[in-house]
Design a protein around this motif. Structure first.
Motif, PDB file in Angstrom:
ATOM      1  N   GLY A 272       0.794  -1.228   0.000  1.00 56.90           N
ATOM      2  CA  GLY A 272       0.000   0.000   0.000  1.00 56.90           C
ATOM      3  C   GLY A 272       0.820   1.269   0.000  1.00 56.90           C
ATOM      4  O   GLY A 272       0.300   2.353   0.259  1.00 56.90           O
ATOM      5  N   GLN A 273       2.125   1.164  -0.324  1.00 58.34           N
ATOM      6  CA  GLN A 273       3.004   2.330  -0.372  1.00 58.34           C
ATOM      7  C   GLN A 273       3.398   2.691  -1.802  1.00 58.34           C
ATOM      8  O   GLN A 273       4.355   3.431  -2.018  1.00 58.34           O
ATOM      9  CB  GLN A 273       4.274   2.044   0.443  1.00 58.34           C
ATOM     10  N   GLY A 274       2.651   2.192  -2.760  1.00 52.25           N
ATOM     11  CA  GLY A 274       3.042   2.339  -4.150  1.00 52.25           C
ATOM     12  C   GLY A 274       2.904   3.727  -4.735  1.00 52.25           C
ATOM     13  O   GLY A 274       3.343   3.965  -5.865  1.00 52.25           O
ATOM     14  N   LEU A 275       2.295   4.652  -3.986  1.00 51.87           N
ATOM     15  CA  LEU A 275       2.167   6.024  -4.477  1.00 51.87           C
ATOM     16  C   LEU A 275       3.118   6.978  -3.767  1.00 51.87           C
ATOM     17  O   LEU A 275       3.070   8.186  -4.004  1.00 51.87           O
ATOM     18  CB  LEU A 275       0.717   6.509  -4.308  1.00 51.87           C
ATOM     19  N   THR A 276       3.974   6.458  -2.910  1.00 50.49           N
ATOM     20  CA  THR A 276       4.931   7.303  -2.202  1.00 50.49           C
ATOM     21  C   THR A 276       6.069   7.673  -3.142  1.00 50.49           C
ATOM     22  O   THR A 276       6.737   6.808  -3.704  1.00 50.49           O
ATOM     23  CB  THR A 276       5.499   6.571  -0.972  1.00 50.49           C
ATOM     24  N   GLY A 277       6.291   8.956  -3.333  1.00 51.79           N
ATOM     25  CA  GLY A 277       7.306   9.414  -4.268  1.00 51.79           C
ATOM     26  C   GLY A 277       8.714   9.095  -3.807  1.00 51.79           C
ATOM     27  O   GLY A 277       9.013   9.118  -2.605  1.00 51.79           O
ATOM     28  N   THR A 278       9.591   8.787  -4.765  1.00 52.06           N
ATOM     29  CA  THR A 278      10.993   8.504  -4.446  1.00 52.06           C
ATOM     30  C   THR A 278      11.964   9.404  -5.205  1.00 52.06           C
ATOM     31  O   THR A 278      13.162   9.383  -4.919  1.00 52.06           O
ATOM     32  CB  THR A 278      11.345   7.033  -4.764  1.00 52.06           C
ATOM     33  N   TRP A 279      11.495  10.171  -6.168  1.00 51.40           N
ATOM     34  CA  TRP A 279      12.374  11.054  -6.944  1.00 51.40           C
ATOM     35  C   TRP A 279      11.606  12.296  -7.331  1.00 51.40           C
ATOM     36  O   TRP A 279      10.402  12.262  -7.553  1.00 51.40           O
ATOM     37  CB  TRP A 279      12.865  10.360  -8.216  1.00 51.40           C
ATOM     38  N   GLY A 280      12.309  13.411  -7.417  1.00 48.49           N
ATOM     39  CA  GLY A 280      11.686  14.642  -7.872  1.00 48.49           C
ATOM     40  C   GLY A 280      12.284  15.866  -7.214  1.00 48.49           C
ATOM     41  O   GLY A 280      13.310  16.393  -7.651  1.00 48.49           O
ATOM     42  N   PRO A 281      11.682  16.315  -6.106  1.00 44.43           N
ATOM     43  CA  PRO A 281      12.088  17.615  -5.557  1.00 44.43           C
ATOM     44  C   PRO A 281      13.179  17.545  -4.504  1.00 44.43           C
ATOM     45  O   PRO A 281      13.491  18.542  -3.882  1.00 44.43           O
ATOM     46  CB  PRO A 281      10.782  18.101  -4.910  1.00 44.43           C
ATOM     47  N   TYR A 282      13.802  16.378  -4.301  1.00 43.87           N
ATOM     48  CA  TYR A 282      14.636  16.186  -3.113  1.00 43.87           C
ATOM     49  C   TYR A 282      15.998  16.855  -3.203  1.00 43.87           C
ATOM     50  O   TYR A 282      16.725  16.916  -2.220  1.00 43.87           O
ATOM     51  CB  TYR A 282      14.772  14.686  -2.821  1.00 43.87           C
ATOM     52  N   ASP A 283      16.376  17.353  -4.385  1.00 47.48           N
ATOM     53  CA  ASP A 283      17.603  18.141  -4.475  1.00 47.48           C
ATOM     54  C   ASP A 283      17.299  19.556  -4.946  1.00 47.48           C
ATOM     55  O   ASP A 283      18.172  20.260  -5.419  1.00 47.48           O
ATOM     56  CB  ASP A 283      18.611  17.474  -5.418  1.00 47.48           C
ATOM     57  N   GLY A 284      16.041  19.978  -4.788  1.00 45.66           N
ATOM     58  CA  GLY A 284      15.661  21.347  -5.095  1.00 45.66           C
ATOM     59  C   GLY A 284      14.908  21.548  -6.386  1.00 45.66           C
ATOM     60  O   GLY A 284      14.357  22.629  -6.613  1.00 45.66           O
ATOM     61  N   ASP A 285      14.867  20.562  -7.276  1.00 41.58           N
ATOM     62  CA  ASP A 285      14.116  20.698  -8.522  1.00 41.58           C
ATOM     63  C   ASP A 285      12.620  20.752  -8.240  1.00 41.58           C
ATOM     64  O   ASP A 285      12.104  19.995  -7.416  1.00 41.58           O
ATOM     65  CB  ASP A 285      14.406  19.530  -9.469  1.00 41.58           C
ATOM     66  N   LEU A 286      11.932  21.630  -8.946  1.00 37.21           N
ATOM     67  CA  LEU A 286      10.489  21.783  -8.745  1.00 37.21           C
ATOM     68  C   LEU A 286       9.736  20.776  -9.607  1.00 37.21           C
ATOM     69  O   LEU A 286       9.046  21.117 -10.569  1.00 37.21           O
ATOM     70  CB  LEU A 286      10.067  23.218  -9.064  1.00 37.21           C
ATOM     71  N   ILE A 287       9.882  19.520  -9.266  1.00 42.51           N
ATOM     72  CA  ILE A 287       9.232  18.426  -9.983  1.00 42.51           C
ATOM     73  C   ILE A 287       8.363  17.670  -8.988  1.00 42.51           C
ATOM     74  O   ILE A 287       8.841  17.299  -7.914  1.00 42.51           O
ATOM     75  CB  ILE A 287      10.263  17.466 -10.594  1.00 42.51           C
ATOM     76  N   PRO A 288       7.092  17.436  -9.291  1.00 43.77           N
ATOM     77  CA  PRO A 288       6.271  16.643  -8.361  1.00 43.77           C
ATOM     78  C   PRO A 288       6.879  15.271  -8.148  1.00 43.77           C
ATOM     79  O   PRO A 288       7.402  14.663  -9.085  1.00 43.77           O
ATOM     80  CB  PRO A 288       4.916  16.549  -9.080  1.00 43.77           C
ATOM     81  N   PRO A 289       6.853  14.749  -6.923  1.00 41.09           N
ATOM     82  CA  PRO A 289       7.456  13.438  -6.662  1.00 41.09           C
ATOM     83  C   PRO A 289       6.822  12.341  -7.510  1.00 41.09           C
ATOM     84  O   PRO A 289       5.606  12.307  -7.697  1.00 41.09           O
ATOM     85  CB  PRO A 289       7.165  13.216  -5.172  1.00 41.09           C
ATOM     86  N   VAL A 290       7.662  11.451  -8.006  1.00 41.16           N
ATOM     87  CA  VAL A 290       7.198  10.263  -8.720  1.00 41.16           C
ATOM     88  C   VAL A 290       7.921   9.049  -8.144  1.00 41.16           C
ATOM     89  O   VAL A 290       8.949   9.167  -7.482  1.00 41.16           O
ATOM     90  CB  VAL A 290       7.423  10.363 -10.248  1.00 41.16           C
ATOM     91  N   THR A 291       7.378   7.871  -8.410  1.00 44.89           N
ATOM     92  CA  THR A 291       7.879   6.643  -7.801  1.00 44.89           C
ATOM     93  C   THR A 291       8.644   5.835  -8.833  1.00 44.89           C
ATOM     94  O   THR A 291       8.061   5.071  -9.599  1.00 44.89           O
ATOM     95  CB  THR A 291       6.707   5.821  -7.236  1.00 44.89           C
ATOM     96  N   ILE A 292       9.986   6.021  -8.858  1.00 44.95           N
ATOM     97  CA  ILE A 292      10.796   5.307  -9.841  1.00 44.95           C
ATOM     98  C   ILE A 292      11.815   4.378  -9.194  1.00 44.95           C
ATOM     99  O   ILE A 292      12.515   3.646  -9.908  1.00 44.95           O
ATOM    100  CB  ILE A 292      11.504   6.271 -10.808  1.00 44.95           C
ATOM    101  N   ASP A 293      11.925   4.396  -7.868  1.00 49.62           N
ATOM    102  CA  ASP A 293      12.809   3.471  -7.155  1.00 49.62           C
ATOM    103  C   ASP A 293      11.953   2.333  -6.611  1.00 49.62           C
ATOM    104  O   ASP A 293      10.936   2.577  -5.941  1.00 49.62           O
ATOM    105  CB  ASP A 293      13.531   4.183  -6.023  1.00 49.62           C
TER     106      ASP A 293
END
Length: 328
Positions: A272-293
């Protein structure tokens, strides 16, 4: 003489046009997603399908509020299709009966070695990690991790540190056999360290640090698809396999879904954690989180929990999965 339409009629027409302008893109997105038409620019766009699914509910509400019944009917179909693909990721699924040992696995993309080594070692210690896979693994990162005690916590390893983003590594609490490094032949040529982990009291498990190419530009989509297609399939009638790493793909991308159909289960999706984002804004980029890891496990392995953690210095978030293996 030209007579303007009454204001009420003009407003009605405007409302109808507004509804169709909102509904048609949503419906086309739903059709493309259901048919697996992730080609060209749609590859990057498909990563944001969960956001479109949420927006489809707002579009349906708009058409109903304005009482535009034909647009509402199409909006309802699009919303059902999109929510049907996305919502199950937020719901835990039944797990197989597995009575073997527990394995705690962590995967982390280090952003060309920039991920904070101290934080990563602390995550390994705090979560009692047994197996660690890393991507974008550099010689400096390797040295820093060992200085901070990772060599004591996870003494067995198969490492391929490289300057830049192509390196990978596999660390383990338990002995490794059949070790090696596989090189993706397209795109950036990311490497993938692998080994068979000898888990005490359990069956051996083949673990690989996955890192297919990224579809960052249109001329890289072919390499992205080739790298995903070349990932080792599950062996449901043979030994256990786990692929853990940065797949540069979400569950809305057809090549990753094809890989899952070989016999893998996505650990986050299963819990049930499949929508938790793993990449995107974590280094400052203004990108909505997405789950690619992802942590992809053999369907015979039970997934008890998945946690998405934080790693300063990286644009990815590490994924930690607690697994139970079947008996030997």
């Amino acid at each position: 003489m030209i007579i303007d339409a009454p204001p009420a009629r003009r407003n009605a027409r405007l409302g109808t046009v507004l509804c169709w302008l909102a509904v048609v893109p949503t419906a086309l997105w739903a059709v493309a997603r259901l048919l697996g038409l992730d080609r060209g620019p749609l590859v990057q766009a498909f990563a944001f399908t969960p956001y479109v699914a949420g927006a489809s509910v707002l579009v349906l509400a708009l058409t109903l509020a304005l009482r535009r019944w034909w647009p509402a009917a199409l909006a309802a179909l699009a919303a059902v299709a999109l929510l049907g693909t996305v919502t199950p990721r937020a719901l835990a699924s039944p797990q197989p009966t597995a009575a073997g040992p527990t394995v705690r696995l962590l995967t982390a993309n280090l952003l060309a070695g920039a991920g904070d080594a101290g934080t990563l070692v602390e995550l390994v210690r705090r979560h009692q990690v047994d197996v660690l896979t890393v991507q974008e693994f550099t010689p400096d990162a390797q040295a820093a991790l060992d200085r901070l005690g990772l060599d004591t916590l996870l003494p067995h390893r198969q490492l391929n540190a490289e300057v830049g983003t192509a390196g990978s590594g596999l660390y383990s609490r338990w002995p490794l056999t059949d070790v090696g490094v596989r090189r993706n032949l397209e795109g950036w040529g990311f490497s993938q360290a692998y080994a068979t982990v000898s888990v005490p009291g359990g069956p051996p498990v083949r673990v690989e640090s996955a890192h297919p190419s990224a579809p960052y530009a249109l001329d890289q989509v072919g390499a992205w698809r080739a790298d995903l297609t070349a990932q080792p399939p599950a062996t449901p009638d043979g030994g256990l396999r786990i692929l853990a790493g940065d797949f540069n793909a979400t569950l809305d991308h057809s090549p990753l879904r094809a890989l899952l159909r070989t016999g893998y289960v996505d650990a986050a999706d299963a819990t049930g954690q499949g929508l938790t984002g793993t990449w995107g804004p974590y280094d400052g980029d203004l990108i909505p989180p997405v789950t690619i890891d992802h942590v992809l496990v053999d369907h015979r392995i039970a997934v008890h929990s998945v946690k998405v953690l934080n790693l300063p210095g990286s644009d990815h978030r590490p994924v930690q999965a607690t697994l139970t293996l079947p008996t030997p």
